[in-house]
Design an enzyme around this catalytic site. Structure first.
Site, PDB file in Angstrom:
ATOM      1  N   ASP A 106      -4.658  -8.781   1.158  1.00  0.00           N
ATOM      2  CA  ASP A 106      -3.389  -8.144   1.619  1.00  0.00           C
ATOM      3  C   ASP A 106      -3.404  -6.853   0.899  1.00  0.00           C
ATOM      4  O   ASP A 106      -4.039  -6.127   0.151  1.00  0.00           O
ATOM      5  CB  ASP A 106      -2.374  -8.746   0.635  1.00  0.00           C
ATOM      6  CG  ASP A 106      -1.111  -8.075   0.602  1.00  0.00           C
ATOM      7  OD1 ASP A 106      -0.242  -8.083   1.760  1.00  0.00           O
ATOM      8  OD2 ASP A 106      -0.586  -7.455  -0.632  1.00  0.00           O
ATOM      9  N   GLU A 141      -6.139  -6.607   6.025  1.00  0.00           N
ATOM     10  CA  GLU A 141      -4.782  -6.140   6.272  1.00  0.00           C
ATOM     11  C   GLU A 141      -4.777  -4.632   6.102  1.00  0.00           C
ATOM     12  O   GLU A 141      -4.611  -4.014   5.160  1.00  0.00           O
ATOM     13  CB  GLU A 141      -3.645  -6.634   5.485  1.00  0.00           C
ATOM     14  CG  GLU A 141      -2.248  -6.407   6.245  1.00  0.00           C
ATOM     15  CD  GLU A 141      -0.999  -6.243   5.281  1.00  0.00           C
ATOM     16  OE1 GLU A 141      -0.020  -6.524   5.443  1.00  0.00           O
ATOM     17  OE2 GLU A 141      -1.197  -6.153   4.028  1.00  0.00           O
TER      18      GLU A 141
END
Length: 869
Positions: A490, A545
């Site tokens: 993330d 990401e």
């Protein structure tokens, strides 16, 4: 609902349960921002005493200094690199590292090789040198592991790191930055090899730090160099701060050994609450151990409690099924365990295992990506404000429950990917890492650099030796202990740049990626963690990401890249929202194609039309953009439809298929979006008062919007069923033909007037008609291979909520002659707002010429063509 661990009651809140932490009136803020900046759901803050370190930079961080790069002789023959971008916390002198001279280190290496003892080395400090570097000193111990010795695993040495220039020659203009980046990576690998026994050993920090069990007792170690004193407290010693006082070594590691009880039982019972009490520069504080493996929140309390989790052997979950091999193409079902129930409650690992995993298998996905696994004290943070990095969230069950879930997924042939958060950490000071030892610069950068102003969270110092140990070990822990099959990392954009991607528009100019705004320490950490994961777990998958489009992101580390397997193609979801705000007449076929195909050569992407980001309150899913409030009243099949519903269902299917067909080598869908889930996600929350006095209303702690109504997608009497059936057919089509990973891809038509897009992928030909009312008879589409084609997927099929305008038994024969730059072509019927996929029938003889069945089929559908809407 409650469940227990040896008598300890752990809450699992139903809809009527008010989470006690939500009552805390913390400092929170809300704002509107881009897809990248989704984590505006802010964690509550529980502070001890105000720190005197809030704004002072760490004395150990030098803003600008000269460092020797690998290959220097130390005699001035090599040029010195001015390290401005990423000040290191490691010593520059290759002969003196962290207060240990070279002779001592050589002796240590000999002892480690000869004896392989898993005990910390008692090194003598090099006085003045050691004092300055003490907080970031390596622990210098050799770890042995019976499992790793029985099955040796190695991480290949660094490569030359030069292939990136062959892949992308334009990178030559930024060679100074890229070569420096790679030299920093190699330097870290060399120092880890030399002083820690290698990256394989270094990444097993959990076998020394935190709680470790031996035949004679339990050892607890904690790196807290800022603490003045420390004691282990808990249920086992009646929270007596004087009972188990810890000792500190010269590297800031506190340690205590607790011998077994007289009857041989462990000194700390399984399920006991434990904490570490420290006297710190900020005052006395009780903290959950940083390496804790489980933590829970007792009913009526705000902070969490660390739990000593070590069940008896007969109670530990034993994995029964082997991990699946990595599939050639990934079809990912993004999930959140807590909100996966159809009921307004927090769901459990066990229910997800029994109810959701079979659904994922049936739908045709081959991987499940699970969010919010790492413990997070604030539920509404969606799992992105992590407090306990090694502990699975106790809201959903026990660690063994999670292992059972993963094992069941493996039995079904489904990979389990974890949404791991190494980009930032919760601001909490009592149950998180923030100011753990009372200093601002413990695990994080000090001052403003260590705070993410948008996410209200702390930012790791990736140049710190012990931070590297913590994060690398954390990445390994979940793969080793829980058998996860990989990660979706993330917030990687936030990690790679000092501006964190905030208020920055990336245009693709290489100066945006390779300059002073790049956090080289963070990029080197990403290279190290990818190196470690792929070296020790060759089948593991890593997805990053990244919204910036960083070049070399998905190129192997040995070739000079960052090392991820896939990048999330985040621009696609943003583009669909942008397009859906326009009238149909203003959609541009070329714009759609450009966004879907705009990705770097030899760097794989995971495409998605929408993820959890679009489902959150404050945003809209594609289904809601298309159909809005009509979804509440006109989705029942026993009621007449509306033009808005007909348009919405048709375009919902087309958008998802063209995204899967052209957007990347992998595909992702957030649970429920496959059938156009009618509700957004709103976590239970109270009113929030902002610093400026503005109050953001809550939802009275309701769980009503924090669930997934799978029953709507399953209901045969609702139109949601057709959308779900189409998504399932789409997944199974990819499973059969493997078009996402086919080397052959060619876009033969993007007609702005006809609103037609035609492209080939593998032996499939995709025909999209985005026109809102024009249908085309005898429409010629180009093709590469000669032969007979047949329909293998039709969005207009009544099973999918379509109007049944195509004859699926029709055969389509190619004719010779160039058309749309293709050597052959055939005629099709292309109804308005449909997507049709044609497959080459390779096992039948080629018949050249126009097909009579096609002409007959066209005549048949002319009679049933609906009135243009």
């Amino acid at each position: 609902m409650v469940y227990s661990v040896s008598g300890l009651r752990l809450p699992c809140a139903p809809s009527v349960y008010r989470s006690s932490q939500s009552a805390f009136n913390g400092s929170t803020r809300s704002s509107s921002f881009s897809l990248l900046l989704k984590k505006n759901q802010l964690s509550r803050k529980i502070t001890a005493q105000n720190s005197s370190y809030d704004s002072d930079p760490s004395p150990l961080t030098v803003a600008s200094k000269k460092v020797l790069v690998p290959g220097d002789q130390g005699d001035g023959s090599s040029s010195l690199t001015n390290e401005l971008e990423s000040p290191s916390t490691l010593s520059d002198n290759p002969q003196v590292i962290h207060g240990v001279d070279s002779r001592e280190m050589e002796d240590i290496k000999k002892i480690e090789v000869e004896e392989q003892k898993s005990v910390p080395s008692t090194l003598e400090s090099n006085d003045e040198e050691a004092h300055a570097e003490e907080l970031f000193a390596p622990l210098n111990w050799k770890v042995t592991n019976d499992k790793s010795e029985a099955k040796p695993r190695t991480i290949p040495p660094p490569g030359a790191g030069q292939r990136i220039y062959e892949i992308d020659p334009t990178l030559f203009g930024f060679r100074q930055h890229l070569d420096y980046r790679y030299s920093q990576y190699k330097r870290m690998r060399e120092e880890i090899d030399k002083y820690e026994g290698g990256l394989e050993v270094f990444s097993r920090g959990y076998e020394k730090l935190g709680f470790t069990r031996s035949e004679t007792g339990i050892t607890y170690r904690e790196w807290a160099p800022g603490a003045k004193s420390a004691a282990l407290i808990g249920d086992f010693n009646n929270w007596n701060t004087n009972a188990d006082v810890m000792n500190r070594n010269e590297f800031g590691v506190w340690e205590i050994f607790l011998p077994n009880n007289a009857d041989g039982s462990p000194p700390i019972p399984h399920g006991s609450r434990v904490k570490i009490r420290m006297e710190t520069p900020s005052g006395i504080k009780d903290s959950i151990p940083a390496w804790i493996k489980f933590s829970v929140q007792a009913p009526g309390e705000i902070p969490y409690n660390g739990i000593y989790y070590d069940p008896p052997e007969e109670e530990k979950y034993v994995f029964k099924h082997p991990q699946p091999k990595r599939p050639k193409s990934l079809r990912i079902y993004e999930s959140h365990v807590g909100m996966s129930s159809t009921e307004p409650m927090i769901n459990t690992y066990a229910n997800f295992r029994d109810d959701v995993l079979p659904r994922i298998k049936r739908l045709g996905y081959n991987a499940v990506q699970i969010m919010a696994i790492q413990e997070h004290s604030y539920y509404a943070s969606f799992g992105y404000h992590v407090t306990n990095f090694f502990a699975p969230s106790s809201r959903f069950g026990t660690p063994d429950d999670l292992k059972s879930l993963i094992d069941r997924a493996h039995e079904l042939g489904i990979l389990v990917l974890m949404d791991i958060v190494h980009s930032h950490a919760s601001n909490n000071t009592l149950d998180g890492l923030n100011m753990f030892d009372g200093t601002d610069a413990h695990y994080f950068h000090s001052g403003s650099r260590g705070h993410h102003w948008m996410w209200d969270s702390r930012l790791f110092n990736y140049g710190s030796w012990e931070v590297l140990r913590f994060l690398l070990s954390n990445a390994r822990w979940w793969l080793e202990e829980y058998k996860f099959d990989g990660y979706r990392f993330d917030g990687v954009t936030s990690m790679m740049y000092t501006h964190h991607g905030l208020q920055v528009g990336f245009t693709g100019n290489y100066n945006e990626y390779f300059g002073f705004a790049t956090d080289v320490d963070a990029v080197v950490y990403l290279m190290l963690v990818n190196d470690m994961i792929h070296g020790l777990y060759p089948e593991a998958v890593t997805i990053g990401e990244d919204v910036s489009g960083m070049p070399t992101f998905c190129i192997p580390v040995q070739d000079g890249g960052v090392g991820f397997d896939y990048r999330l193609h985040m621009a696609i979801a943003d583009k669909w929202i942008e397009i859906l705000k326009k009238r149909d007449e203003d959609w541009k076929m070329g714009d759609i194609i450009h966004t879907l195909t705009n990705r770097r050569w030899m760097e794989k992407c995971v495409a998605y039309a929408e993820s959890h980001d679009q489902a959150l309150v404050g945003d809209k899913t594609i289904a809601f953009w298309l159909m809005d409030k009509d979804m509440y009243d006109f989705m029942a099949l026993d009621r007449p439809s509306t033009p808005l519903i007909d348009r919405g269902i048709a375009l919902h299917k087309m958008i998802r298929l063209i995204t899967m067909g052209l957007g990347g080598e992998g595909y992702l869908n957030f649970m429920g979006n496959e059938f156009g889930h009618p509700e957004w996600i709103d976590f239970p929350r109270g009113d929030q008062r902002l610093p400026n006095g503005r109050v953001i209303p809550g939802n009275n702690y309701s769980y009503d919007k924090c669930r997934r109504r799978f029953d709507l997608g399953d209901a045969e009497y609702l139109r949601y069923r057709g959308m779900q059936e189409f998504d399932q057919a789409m997944q199974h089509l990819e499973e059969k033909y493997g078009f996402m990973t086919s080397e052959h891809q060619y876009i033969s038509r993007k007609d702005e007037g006809d609103r037609i897009i035609v492209f080939e992928r593998g032996n499939l030909i995709f025909v999209f008609n985005f026109h809102w009312h024009k249908s085309y008879f005898d429409y010629r589409v180009g093709c590469l291979k000669p032969g007979k084609y047949k329909i293998v997927l039709d969005s207009d099929d009544p099973l999918f909520g379509g109007f049944d305008r195509l004859n699926h038994i029709a055969e389509y024969f190619s004719t010779e002659g160039w058309y749309d730059d293709r050597p052959r072509s055939f005629l099709v019927y292309a109804p308005c707002r449909t997507a049709v996929v044609y497959a080459l029938v390779e096992d039948e003889p080629v018949v050249v010429g126009k097909s009579e069945p096609v002409e007959a089929a066209v005549e048949a559908v002319k009679e049933s063509e609906p009135i243009d809407s």
